[in-house]
Design a protein around this motif. Structure first.
Motif, PDB file in Angstrom:
ATOM      1  N   PHE A 133      -8.155   0.248   0.162  1.00  0.00           N
ATOM      2  CA  PHE A 133      -7.048   0.827  -0.583  1.00  0.00           C
ATOM      3  C   PHE A 133      -7.424   2.199  -1.145  1.00  0.00           C
ATOM      4  O   PHE A 133      -6.595   3.105  -1.233  1.00  0.00           O
ATOM      5  N   GLU A 137      -5.380   5.575  -0.436  1.00  0.00           N
ATOM      6  CA  GLU A 137      -4.824   6.418  -1.492  1.00  0.00           C
ATOM      7  C   GLU A 137      -5.234   7.876  -1.293  1.00  0.00           C
ATOM      8  O   GLU A 137      -4.395   8.790  -1.392  1.00  0.00           O
ATOM      9  N   VAL A 168      -0.852  -1.657  -5.562  1.00  0.00           N
ATOM     10  CA  VAL A 168      -2.182  -2.061  -5.107  1.00  0.00           C
ATOM     11  C   VAL A 168      -2.824  -3.041  -6.081  1.00  0.00           C
ATOM     12  O   VAL A 168      -3.486  -4.000  -5.673  1.00  0.00           O
TER      13      VAL A 168
END
Length: 444
Positions: A133, A137, A168
């Motif tokens: 993640f 990002e 998230v």
């Protein structure tokens, strides 16, 4: 027995989840990737929603932004490419749909937390880790900066980051809560039967126990298309033999459905996700009457629900099934591909009424809605005691949104909370492309 490598990776995943649970959402100005597995306590998404919506022209079209995102991601982290299917077309449309859903519903913070918690649990089957993640990002922010140029501002970036980290954080928490659930199940194909050109009924037997409820769906992966998953309803109630049944229509797009219909044979294997969905009946069947409304392969969950109802006849409710075709008239002859089963099931069960909508006019968004007149009770107030379950085939060009049927039922007096379907929420976010009509059947 796990190998030392498997034990190590399981321990590492647990460590990552615990580490992220202890962290809090990054305040304004913090570096990328600093989010928590805990939901923000005082986040009002309304202001960010307005700011992000106003900024969309700077980065639109979303599909091009997402293509740039993935280019950045794979250039900087080439090993992540293996987590995605060979063709990225569906994935890019899928992510665009997620962004649109997230932006459009950001003001519903609690709902979003629940939705993306489910998404995090589902992403475990893809091998996604919290560190991925962070890379995602960074790639997204870089893509937005490149597209917006000098018009990009710090305030816009922080609004996008808060929105992303809200989603998230919920995903990480959802994955952590599902740590004891297998990320996926291997299954052997025990039967593969073509019922019509491009339409197959599959039976599979998972290698491990697979608990589910009638009316739910599961995502399937074919070994012919690794890391590509599509959802299909389970067409059989839980049975002691452990076999699962799926009804799959090929879409002619060389996707998962086509692989399952044309490239799968008895003895082959598939992978299954955890079961999900909103069509499962309560533990104790309601005493009110039940409406089942389906078209095309939307019959699959209704078949499972009828088996579930038949197994518990302690109550005397009546069940009405409205079944319509999924395609134009020239395909109508093949549509009730399971007619022999339905006819045999109907005999000897006076509690079941089957109403087949006319093949030439079964348009659930138009004339076919009038078929509901034959399935709804005419007595004043009787509709309020109905529970309705809807599954309209996604491949149906004439079906129209399932919401049209739901609205017709509400207008007839059926309470909205007693109308059940998978047309919104998680299914729309996790399983449907942005261009797909949000209807009850999930095959793609």
């Amino acid at each position: 027995m796990n190998t030392p490598s498997e034990d190590y990776h399981a321990l590492l995943a647990r460590h990552e989840a615990m580490r992220l649970r202890r962290r809090i959402l990054a305040p304004s100005g913090s570096s990328a990737g600093e989010w928590s597995a805990e939901a923000p306590q005082a986040y009002d998404g309304t202001a960010d929603q307005l700011l992000i919506s106003d900024s969309l022209p700077l980065v639109d079209p979303l599909e091009e932004l997402i293509a740039e995102l993935y280019r950045n991601l794979f250039e900087r982290h080439p090993y992540l490419r293996s987590l995605f299917p060979e063709s990225m077309a569906f994935q890019q449309a899928h992510l665009a749909g997620i962004f649109r859903y997230l932006i459009g519903n950001l003001h519903r913070t609690e709902e979003m937390i629940g939705v993306f918690g489910q998404l995090g649990r589902d992403h475990r089957k893809l091998g996604v880790r919290p560190a991925h993640f962070e890379a995602f990002e960074a790639a997204l922010i870089e893509a937005m900066r490149m597209r917006a140029g000098i018009r990009w501002t710090h305030a816009l970036e922080q609004a996008w980051l808060r929105m992303l980290r809200l989603a998230v954080s919920a995903m990480v928490r959802g994955a952590d809560e599902a740590i004891a659930e297998p990320p996926s199940w291997e299954a052997t194909v025990t039967s593969h039967e073509l019922r019509a050109p491009g339409l197959a009924v599959l039976r599979v037997r998972p290698h491990q126990p697979y608990a589910f409820e009638a009316g739910q769906y599961a995502s399937l992966e074919s070994p012919l298309l690794e890391q590509a998953w599509r959802p299909y309803y389970l067409a059989r109630a839980p049975h002691p033999d452990g076999e699962l049944e799926f009804h799959v229509r090929a879409q002619g797009a060389d996707g998962v459905s086509d692989a399952l219909v044309h490239g799968t044979r008895e003895g082959g294997t598939v992978r299954l996700s955890a079961p999900r969905g909103a069509l499962a009946l309560p533990d104790h069947l309601p005493s009110a009457d039940i409406l089942l409304i389906a078209s095309g392969t939307g019959w699959a969950p209704m078949k499972a629900l009828l088996q579930r109802i038949d197994a518990d006849r302690s109550r005397a409710q009546q069940v009405r099934l409205l079944l319509g075709p999924a395609g134009p008239e020239e395909r109508a002859a093949e549509e009730m591909y399971d007619a022999a089963y339905l006819e045999a099931f109907r005999r000897g069960r006076p509690w079941l009424t089957v109403i087949a909508a006319d093949a030439t006019s079964a348009r659930f968004a138009g004339p076919g809605l009038r078929a509901l007149n034959g399935i709804l009770p005419p007595q004043p107030g009787a509709a309020a005691r109905q529970h309705a379950y809807l599954a309209l085939a996604a491949e149906t060009p004439s079906a129209g949104p399932v919401q049209a049927v739901a609205a017709r039922l509400v207008a007839a007096g059926v309470p909205a909370e007693q109308i059940h379907h998978d047309a919104t929420g998680m299914v729309a976010v996790t399983e449907m492309s942005a261009s797909t009509t949000r209807t009850g059947l999930l095959s793609a």
